[in-house]
Scaffold this active site. Structure first.
Site, PDB file in Angstrom:
ATOM      1  N   TYR A  21       0.818  -1.044  -0.002  1.00 48.30           N
ATOM      2  CA  TYR A  21      -0.160  -0.155  -0.112  1.00 48.30           C
ATOM      3  C   TYR A  21       0.754   1.106   0.101  1.00 48.30           C
ATOM      4  O   TYR A  21       1.684   1.359   1.022  1.00 48.30           O
ATOM      5  CB  TYR A  21      -0.771   0.078   1.157  1.00 48.30           C
ATOM      6  CG  TYR A  21      -1.912   1.225   1.204  1.00 48.30           C
ATOM      7  CD1 TYR A  21      -2.754   1.549   0.309  1.00 48.30           C
ATOM      8  CD2 TYR A  21      -1.432   2.084   2.182  1.00 48.30           C
ATOM      9  CE1 TYR A  21      -3.585   2.640   0.526  1.00 48.30           C
ATOM     10  CE2 TYR A  21      -2.141   3.631   2.090  1.00 48.30           C
ATOM     11  CZ  TYR A  21      -3.345   3.676   1.391  1.00 48.30           C
ATOM     12  OH  TYR A  21      -3.767   4.839   1.321  1.00 48.30           O
ATOM     13  N   ASP A  60      -2.545  -1.626  -3.950  1.00 46.64           N
ATOM     14  CA  ASP A  60      -3.046  -0.306  -4.242  1.00 46.64           C
ATOM     15  C   ASP A  60      -1.751   0.652  -4.255  1.00 46.64           C
ATOM     16  O   ASP A  60      -1.394   1.050  -3.233  1.00 46.64           O
ATOM     17  CB  ASP A  60      -3.910   0.184  -3.001  1.00 46.64           C
ATOM     18  CG  ASP A  60      -4.440   1.437  -2.759  1.00 46.64           C
ATOM     19  OD1 ASP A  60      -3.956   2.242  -3.891  1.00 46.64           O
ATOM     20  OD2 ASP A  60      -5.251   1.985  -2.119  1.00 46.64           O
TER      21      ASP A  60
END
Length: 166
Positions: A21, A60
């Site tokens: 992330y 992400d």
């Protein structure tokens, strides 16, 4: 702030897989400089690790790389996730020998998103962003079979993305 990013690296016999992330540049781009430093550090480290065996990194990445990767590119030019600096850093991954697996198979596919705002009925209207990726080392390309975005799965503001490999 080390709490705003997460990296998990698993080693397998033939490759590493890194679930990541990436820090968000945030509204008003208050964290853009931090984000650029983070990208530089991450790229440097995955290239070092890649000397041992190929890399797959995913999740992400907080960037829509090309205009095709979001519903409203013109109105988002200077917003987090679509600044030129963030997009340029993603390009450096690709120039550094990595492949965006979804665009490898679907270079011109439009309206293919992995994240939608919780506001304004964005998901139902498919006003989204492709910010979730599987990126692989160039030398894994021969083993790559397909890449998927499962926008029909609705248990989050993101949807699952995955690849078929080996």
């Amino acid at each position: 702030n080390n709490n705003e990013w997460r990296v998990i690296c698993l080693e397998f016999p033939d490759f590493y897989i890194i679930n990541v992330y990436v820090p968000n540049a945030q509204r008003e781009l208050t964290r853009l400089d931090y984000r650029k430093k983070w990208d530089e550090h991450f790229l440097e480290n995955v290239k070092k690790l890649e000397k041992n065996k190929p890399i797959i990194f995913c999740w992400d990445l907080n960037v829509a790389h090309k205009e095709i990767d979001l519903a409203n590119p013109k109105s988002n030019k200077n917003n987090a996730w679509f600044t030129q600096e963030e997009r340029d850093w993603f390009s450096k991954y690709l120039e550094g020998g990595f492949i965006d697996t979804f665009r490898y198979f679907y270079p011109d596919k439009t309206w293919a998103y992995s994240w939608w705002s919780n506001f304004a009925n964005s998901r139902a209207k498919n006003v989204g962003w492709r910010i979730d990726y599987f990126v692989i080392s160039e030398n894994l390309k021969k083993d790559l079979k397909d890449a998927f975005i499962r926008s029909d799965v609705e248990w989050s503001d993101h949807c699952p993305v995955w690849i078929e490999i080996f």
